[in-house]
Write a protein that holds these residues in place. Structure first.
Motif, PDB file in Angstrom:
ATOM      1  N   VAL A 131      46.313 -67.742  77.299  1.00  0.00           N
ATOM      2  CA  VAL A 131      45.795 -67.316  75.987  1.00  0.00           C
ATOM      3  C   VAL A 131      44.580 -68.127  75.802  1.00  0.00           C
ATOM      4  O   VAL A 131      44.393 -69.029  76.076  1.00  0.00           O
ATOM      5  CB  VAL A 131      46.806 -67.835  75.187  1.00  0.00           C
ATOM      6  N   ALA A 132      43.422 -67.309  75.167  1.00  0.00           N
ATOM      7  CA  ALA A 132      42.372 -67.915  74.837  1.00  0.00           C
ATOM      8  C   ALA A 132      41.767 -67.272  73.725  1.00  0.00           C
ATOM      9  O   ALA A 132      42.255 -66.308  73.145  1.00  0.00           O
ATOM     10  CB  ALA A 132      41.437 -67.467  76.067  1.00  0.00           C
ATOM     11  N   PRO A 133      40.797 -67.952  72.817  1.00  0.00           N
ATOM     12  CA  PRO A 133      40.341 -67.393  71.603  1.00  0.00           C
ATOM     13  C   PRO A 133      39.517 -66.246  71.778  1.00  0.00           C
ATOM     14  O   PRO A 133      38.723 -66.173  72.825  1.00  0.00           O
ATOM     15  CB  PRO A 133      39.690 -68.555  70.821  1.00  0.00           C
ATOM     16  N   LEU A 134      39.087 -65.502  70.691  1.00  0.00           N
ATOM     17  CA  LEU A 134      38.140 -64.418  70.776  1.00  0.00           C
ATOM     18  C   LEU A 134      37.122 -64.790  69.437  1.00  0.00           C
ATOM     19  O   LEU A 134      37.939 -65.082  68.473  1.00  0.00           O
ATOM     20  CB  LEU A 134      38.793 -63.142  70.739  1.00  0.00           C
ATOM     21  N   PRO A 135      35.991 -64.698  69.433  1.00  0.00           N
ATOM     22  CA  PRO A 135      35.231 -64.536  70.707  1.00  0.00           C
ATOM     23  C   PRO A 135      35.312 -65.778  71.552  1.00  0.00           C
ATOM     24  O   PRO A 135      36.061 -66.670  71.472  1.00  0.00           O
ATOM     25  CB  PRO A 135      33.692 -64.459  70.108  1.00  0.00           C
ATOM     26  N   ASN A 136      35.105 -65.459  72.866  1.00  0.00           N
ATOM     27  CA  ASN A 136      35.118 -66.605  73.835  1.00  0.00           C
ATOM     28  C   ASN A 136      34.068 -66.725  74.714  1.00  0.00           C
ATOM     29  O   ASN A 136      33.008 -65.709  75.023  1.00  0.00           O
ATOM     30  CB  ASN A 136      36.340 -66.063  74.794  1.00  0.00           C
ATOM     31  N   ILE A 137      33.555 -67.836  74.609  1.00  0.00           N
ATOM     32  CA  ILE A 137      32.166 -68.162  75.173  1.00  0.00           C
ATOM     33  C   ILE A 137      32.675 -69.414  76.564  1.00  0.00           C
ATOM     34  O   ILE A 137      33.495 -70.370  76.445  1.00  0.00           O
ATOM     35  CB  ILE A 137      31.167 -69.341  74.448  1.00  0.00           C
ATOM     36  N   TYR A 138      32.432 -68.761  77.745  1.00  0.00           N
ATOM     37  CA  TYR A 138      32.671 -69.617  79.005  1.00  0.00           C
ATOM     38  C   TYR A 138      31.565 -70.320  79.484  1.00  0.00           C
ATOM     39  O   TYR A 138      30.473 -69.474  79.686  1.00  0.00           O
ATOM     40  CB  TYR A 138      33.287 -68.486  80.076  1.00  0.00           C
ATOM     41  N   VAL A 139      31.588 -71.633  79.134  1.00  0.00           N
ATOM     42  CA  VAL A 139      30.419 -72.419  79.412  1.00  0.00           C
ATOM     43  C   VAL A 139      29.893 -72.050  81.025  1.00  0.00           C
ATOM     44  O   VAL A 139      28.754 -72.313  81.433  1.00  0.00           O
ATOM     45  CB  VAL A 139      30.487 -73.825  79.205  1.00  0.00           C
ATOM     46  N   ALA A 140      31.016 -72.437  81.880  1.00  0.00           N
ATOM     47  CA  ALA A 140      30.530 -72.443  83.382  1.00  0.00           C
ATOM     48  C   ALA A 140      30.148 -71.114  84.024  1.00  0.00           C
ATOM     49  O   ALA A 140      29.616 -71.072  84.670  1.00  0.00           O
ATOM     50  CB  ALA A 140      31.935 -72.899  84.047  1.00  0.00           C
ATOM     51  N   ILE A 143      35.866 -63.236  55.209  1.00  0.00           N
ATOM     52  CA  ILE A 143      35.909 -64.917  55.137  1.00  0.00           C
ATOM     53  C   ILE A 143      36.022 -65.073  56.486  1.00  0.00           C
ATOM     54  O   ILE A 143      35.242 -66.089  56.981  1.00  0.00           O
ATOM     55  CB  ILE A 143      37.087 -65.398  54.413  1.00  0.00           C
ATOM     56  N   THR A 144      36.942 -64.639  57.541  1.00  0.00           N
ATOM     57  CA  THR A 144      36.939 -64.920  58.891  1.00  0.00           C
ATOM     58  C   THR A 144      37.047 -63.586  59.685  1.00  0.00           C
ATOM     59  O   THR A 144      38.139 -62.833  59.198  1.00  0.00           O
ATOM     60  CB  THR A 144      38.057 -66.157  59.185  1.00  0.00           C
ATOM     61  N   LEU A 145      36.799 -63.696  61.146  1.00  0.00           N
ATOM     62  CA  LEU A 145      37.055 -62.747  61.969  1.00  0.00           C
ATOM     63  C   LEU A 145      37.205 -63.453  63.261  1.00  0.00           C
ATOM     64  O   LEU A 145      36.636 -64.279  63.801  1.00  0.00           O
ATOM     65  CB  LEU A 145      36.167 -61.704  61.941  1.00  0.00           C
ATOM     66  N   HIS A 146      38.523 -63.592  63.874  1.00  0.00           N
ATOM     67  CA  HIS A 146      38.754 -64.100  65.231  1.00  0.00           C
ATOM     68  C   HIS A 146      39.945 -63.538  65.707  1.00  0.00           C
ATOM     69  O   HIS A 146      40.522 -62.663  65.247  1.00  0.00           O
ATOM     70  CB  HIS A 146      39.047 -65.647  65.000  1.00  0.00           C
ATOM     71  N   GLY A 147      40.080 -63.726  67.049  1.00  0.00           N
ATOM     72  CA  GLY A 147      41.292 -63.224  67.687  1.00  0.00           C
ATOM     73  C   GLY A 147      41.934 -64.087  68.868  1.00  0.00           C
ATOM     74  O   GLY A 147      41.346 -65.203  69.128  1.00  0.00           O
ATOM     75  N   THR A 148      42.515 -63.475  69.641  1.00  0.00           N
ATOM     76  CA  THR A 148      43.451 -63.988  70.653  1.00  0.00           C
ATOM     77  C   THR A 148      43.610 -63.142  71.814  1.00  0.00           C
ATOM     78  O   THR A 148      43.655 -61.891  71.519  1.00  0.00           O
ATOM     79  CB  THR A 148      44.798 -64.561  70.147  1.00  0.00           C
ATOM     80  N   GLU A 149      43.008 -63.403  72.818  1.00  0.00           N
ATOM     81  CA  GLU A 149      43.058 -62.656  74.234  1.00  0.00           C
ATOM     82  C   GLU A 149      44.238 -63.217  74.756  1.00  0.00           C
ATOM     83  O   GLU A 149      44.419 -64.497  75.192  1.00  0.00           O
ATOM     84  CB  GLU A 149      41.813 -62.521  75.255  1.00  0.00           C
ATOM     85  N   ILE A 150      45.086 -62.312  75.480  1.00  0.00           N
ATOM     86  CA  ILE A 150      46.548 -62.803  75.972  1.00  0.00           C
ATOM     87  C   ILE A 150      46.607 -62.148  77.519  1.00  0.00           C
ATOM     88  O   ILE A 150      46.423 -60.772  77.513  1.00  0.00           O
ATOM     89  CB  ILE A 150      47.417 -62.377  75.176  1.00  0.00           C
ATOM     90  N   HIS A 151      46.369 -62.721  78.468  1.00  0.00           N
ATOM     91  CA  HIS A 151      46.571 -62.358  79.834  1.00  0.00           C
ATOM     92  C   HIS A 151      47.945 -62.032  80.146  1.00  0.00           C
ATOM     93  O   HIS A 151      48.932 -62.719  79.728  1.00  0.00           O
ATOM     94  CB  HIS A 151      46.157 -63.230  80.911  1.00  0.00           C
ATOM     95  N   SER A 152      48.194 -61.204  81.036  1.00  0.00           N
ATOM     96  CA  SER A 152      49.521 -60.608  81.519  1.00  0.00           C
ATOM     97  C   SER A 152      50.143 -61.717  82.136  1.00  0.00           C
ATOM     98  O   SER A 152      51.381 -61.690  82.388  1.00  0.00           O
ATOM     99  CB  SER A 152      49.308 -59.505  82.716  1.00  0.00           C
ATOM    100  N   ASN A 153      49.549 -62.732  82.519  1.00  0.00           N
ATOM    101  CA  ASN A 153      50.303 -64.014  83.231  1.00  0.00           C
ATOM    102  C   ASN A 153      50.617 -65.045  82.296  1.00  0.00           C
ATOM    103  O   ASN A 153      51.050 -66.065  82.601  1.00  0.00           O
ATOM    104  CB  ASN A 153      49.588 -64.430  84.560  1.00  0.00           C
ATOM    105  N   GLY A 154      50.340 -64.593  81.125  1.00  0.00           N
ATOM    106  CA  GLY A 154      50.460 -65.672  79.947  1.00  0.00           C
ATOM    107  C   GLY A 154      49.476 -66.618  79.512  1.00  0.00           C
ATOM    108  O   GLY A 154      49.523 -67.228  78.468  1.00  0.00           O
ATOM    109  N   ASP A 157      32.444 -60.998  73.229  1.00  0.00           N
ATOM    110  CA  ASP A 157      31.862 -60.676  72.013  1.00  0.00           C
ATOM    111  C   ASP A 157      32.830 -60.163  71.032  1.00  0.00           C
ATOM    112  O   ASP A 157      33.704 -59.264  71.770  1.00  0.00           O
ATOM    113  CB  ASP A 157      30.740 -59.932  71.955  1.00  0.00           C
ATOM    114  N   LEU A 158      33.008 -60.427  69.620  1.00  0.00           N
ATOM    115  CA  LEU A 158      33.726 -59.810  68.811  1.00  0.00           C
ATOM    116  C   LEU A 158      33.177 -59.582  67.602  1.00  0.00           C
ATOM    117  O   LEU A 158      32.409 -60.775  67.120  1.00  0.00           O
ATOM    118  CB  LEU A 158      34.917 -60.858  68.531  1.00  0.00           C
ATOM    119  N   TYR A 159      32.997 -58.594  67.040  1.00  0.00           N
ATOM    120  CA  TYR A 159      32.199 -58.262  65.561  1.00  0.00           C
ATOM    121  C   TYR A 159      33.225 -57.065  65.096  1.00  0.00           C
ATOM    122  O   TYR A 159      33.904 -56.398  65.732  1.00  0.00           O
ATOM    123  CB  TYR A 159      30.952 -58.054  65.811  1.00  0.00           C
TER     124      TYR A 159
END
Length: 135
Positions: A89-98, A76-87, A105-107
């Motif tokens: 947090v961002a979603p996966l997959p992650n699209i950085y517009v800038a 139904i869903t596939l998603h995740g979280t990336e966590i940096h060593s400095n705290g 990519d996540l699959y």
């Protein structure tokens, strides 16, 4: 300890999952029942598997087994979280517009969860969630 909640007028257990999400072991996972869904007039139990992906790759793809059955499930869903060593947090997959070099990519396929990066991401770890029902 199992908890109960009403879904469509029926009570379903949730929580009290199985497994061990060991944050030092890639591919370790924790399973739980989170609800139900009606598919073709049949109620199906929704399962959630949370997988510790480990350190994200640097400018390449990395595979970690999800250990789900090869057949008999519908994701139904596939998603995740990336966590940096400095705290951070961002979603996966992650699209950085800038700046697209930071896109992640996540699959998944029948065997592995795959994360692909275009730059150094080894200061991040990933936790991936798969929600599915059995056919």
């Amino acid at each position: 300890m199992a908890n109960f909640r009403s879904i469509g007028g029926q009570y379903t257990t949730w929580g009290g999952g199985t497994g061990n999400l060991d944050l030092s072991t890639e591919g370790s996972y924790y399973d739980e029942i989170i609800g139900s869904i009606v598919v073709n007039n049949a109620r199906k139990i929704i399962h959630r598997r949370t997988v510790y992906f480990g350190v994200l790759p640097n400018n390449t793809a990395k595979n970690v087994p999800h250990s789900l059955p090869v057949s008999g499930i519908k994701v139904i869903t596939l998603h995740g979280t990336e966590i940096h060593s400095n705290g951070i947090v961002a979603p996966l997959p992650n699209i950085y517009v800038a700046d697209s070099q930071y896109n992640i990519d996540l699959y998944m396929d029948t065997t592995n969860i795959t994360v692909t990066t275009k730059t150094t991401r080894s200061s991040f770890v990933g936790i991936i969630t798969i929600e599915y029902y059995e056919e």
